[in-house]
Design an enzyme around this catalytic site. Structure first.
Site, PDB file in Angstrom:
ATOM      1  N   GLU A  34      -4.658 -54.789 -39.833  1.00  0.00           N
ATOM      2  CA  GLU A  34      -5.851 -55.096 -39.027  1.00  0.00           C
ATOM      3  C   GLU A  34      -6.332 -56.523 -39.301  1.00  0.00           C
ATOM      4  OE1 GLU A  34      -8.033 -51.590 -40.173  1.00  0.00           O
ATOM      5  OE2 GLU A  34      -6.528 -50.391 -39.127  1.00  0.00           O
ATOM      6  N   GLU A  58       2.924 -49.768 -44.590  1.00  0.00           N
ATOM      7  CA  GLU A  58       2.138 -49.196 -43.504  1.00  0.00           C
ATOM      8  C   GLU A  58       2.719 -49.649 -42.177  1.00  0.00           C
ATOM      9  OE1 GLU A  58      -2.124 -48.005 -44.673  1.00  0.00           O
ATOM     10  OE2 GLU A  58      -2.190 -50.098 -44.088  1.00  0.00           O
ATOM     11  N   SER A 112      -1.433 -42.633 -40.867  1.00  0.00           N
ATOM     12  CA  SER A 112      -1.593 -41.243 -40.427  1.00  0.00           C
ATOM     13  C   SER A 112      -1.252 -40.220 -41.514  1.00  0.00           C
ATOM     14  CB  SER A 112      -0.769 -40.978 -39.162  1.00  0.00           C
ATOM     15  OG  SER A 112      -1.288 -41.729 -38.080  1.00  0.00           O
ATOM     16  N   ASN A 151      -8.927 -45.956 -47.954  1.00  0.00           N
ATOM     17  CA  ASN A 151      -9.427 -47.140 -47.254  1.00  0.00           C
ATOM     18  C   ASN A 151     -10.382 -46.658 -46.169  1.00  0.00           C
ATOM     19  OD1 ASN A 151      -9.913 -49.462 -45.873  1.00  0.00           O
ATOM     20  ND2 ASN A 151      -7.810 -49.783 -45.153  1.00  0.00           N
ATOM     21  N   LYS A 189     -12.235 -48.458 -44.360  1.00  0.00           N
ATOM     22  CA  LYS A 189     -12.391 -49.453 -43.291  1.00  0.00           C
ATOM     23  C   LYS A 189     -13.895 -49.660 -43.014  1.00  0.00           C
ATOM     24  CE  LYS A 189      -7.842 -48.171 -41.751  1.00  0.00           C
ATOM     25  NZ  LYS A 189      -6.866 -48.026 -40.684  1.00  0.00           N
ATOM     26  N   GLY A 194      -3.527 -44.833 -37.686  1.00  0.00           N
ATOM     27  CA  GLY A 194      -4.521 -44.238 -36.790  1.00  0.00           C
ATOM     28  C   GLY A 194      -3.954 -43.580 -35.550  1.00  0.00           C
ATOM     29  N   HIS A 228      -3.802 -56.389 -44.813  1.00  0.00           N
ATOM     30  CA  HIS A 228      -3.779 -55.183 -43.977  1.00  0.00           C
ATOM     31  C   HIS A 228      -3.452 -55.595 -42.544  1.00  0.00           C
ATOM     32  CE1 HIS A 228      -5.060 -51.588 -41.865  1.00  0.00           C
ATOM     33  NE2 HIS A 228      -4.991 -50.957 -43.013  1.00  0.00           N
TER      34      HIS A 228
HETATM   35  P1  13P Z   1      -4.826 -44.028 -41.082  1.00  0.00           P
HETATM   36  O1  13P Z   1      -4.589 -43.156 -42.286  1.00  0.00           O
HETATM   37  O2  13P Z   1      -6.130 -43.743 -40.392  1.00  0.00           O
HETATM   38  O3  13P Z   1      -3.651 -44.042 -40.173  1.00  0.00           O
HETATM   39  O4  13P Z   1      -5.000 -45.530 -41.637  1.00  0.00           O
HETATM   40  C1  13P Z   1      -4.048 -46.031 -42.476  1.00  0.00           C
HETATM   41  C2  13P Z   1      -4.520 -47.314 -43.007  1.00  0.00           C
HETATM   42  O5  13P Z   1      -4.592 -48.298 -42.295  1.00  0.00           O
HETATM   43  C3  13P Z   1      -4.900 -47.374 -44.417  1.00  0.00           C
HETATM   44  O6  13P Z   1      -5.023 -48.681 -44.855  1.00  0.00           O
END
Ligand code: 13P
Length: 232
Positions: free
Chosen positions: A89, A154, A191, A7, A9, A160, A87
């Protein structure tokens, strides 16, 4: 076979993507690798790479007066196979509710693509009971759709942050989901790095990788390391 989803983003421009795929050459990788670039680069990736394509989001109607939205029908037309929905976010920054997420999942399925439904507790310090309760509230409404979907665990606090749960924590959540319904695949995200990827892939069907998928060599090493699990 594991499922490894990148992903990206809201990252990368055309020149960077071209550079990425001149470096990304995983050896002996039998996993299904899925790239989820921003919408604007889905077509470029479809031309440039042999990997499966995923979108990071979608709307829940086919067409119409929805300025700025992208429909699953359009994604299907581009050759997309997977769509991330819910997600954290999107839930937090764009206030997407479970009912909106469910409409999206239904539309993705209607167009024969696979939804990747994200879920996970928001706080690290929560008790085991409360964690499972929060997860239950997130996935309960999808029960009848789970077996046609990929589920991505997640934990919000792990995204992150460089902090991740233990393998036992992830195992407990996978067991809990399997009691509800068996998804097409259950993956872990939050992460993920080349140092911890094997740990998580051992107790799941794969990984949803954010930050570590942005660098082609890091992501390549993750894809290659996963193969070692089967070799054991
Ligand atoms: P990170 O691997 O940067 O923690 O992000 C995870 C994520 O949100 C994947 O969708």
């Amino acid at each position: 076979m594991k499922l490894i989803i990148a992903n990206w983003k809201m990252n990368k421009l055309e020149a960077e993507i071209k550079e990425y795929f001149s470096a990304f050459k995983p050896r002996n990788c039998n996993s299904e690798i899925v790239f989820c670039p921003p919408f604007t680069y889905l077509y470029l990736l479809s031309q440039l790479t042999p990997y499966k394509l995923g979108a990071q989001n979608c709307f829940y109607e086919d067409s119409g007066a929805f300025t700025g939205e992208i429909s699953p029908k359009m994604l299907k037309d581009l050759g997309v196979s997977y769509v991330i929905v819910g997600h954290s976010e999107r839930r937090n920054l764009f206030k997407e509710s479970n009912s909106v997420i469910k409409r999206k999942v239904l539309k993705v399925l209607e167009h024969d693509m696979i939804p990747i439904i994200c879920f996970g507790e928001s706080v690290r310090t929560v008790t085991r009971e409360n964690r499972l309760k929060e997860i239950r509230a997130q996935v309960r409404g999808f029960k009848s759709l789970i077996k046609r979907s990929v589920l991505a665990y997640e934990p919000v606090w792990a995204i992150g942050s460089g902090i991740s749960p233990t393998q036992d924590d992830v195992l407990e959540v996978t067991r809990y989901i399997l009691e509800i319904e068996k998804p097409l695949a259950l993956v872990y995200g939050g992460s993920v790095s080349e140092n911890n990827c094997k740990e998580f892939a051992e107790v799941t069907d794969g990984l949803l990788v954010g930050g570590a998928s942005l660098n082609p060599l890091n992501f390549q090493r993750i894809c290659e390391k996963i193969e070692e699990i089967r070799a054991v």
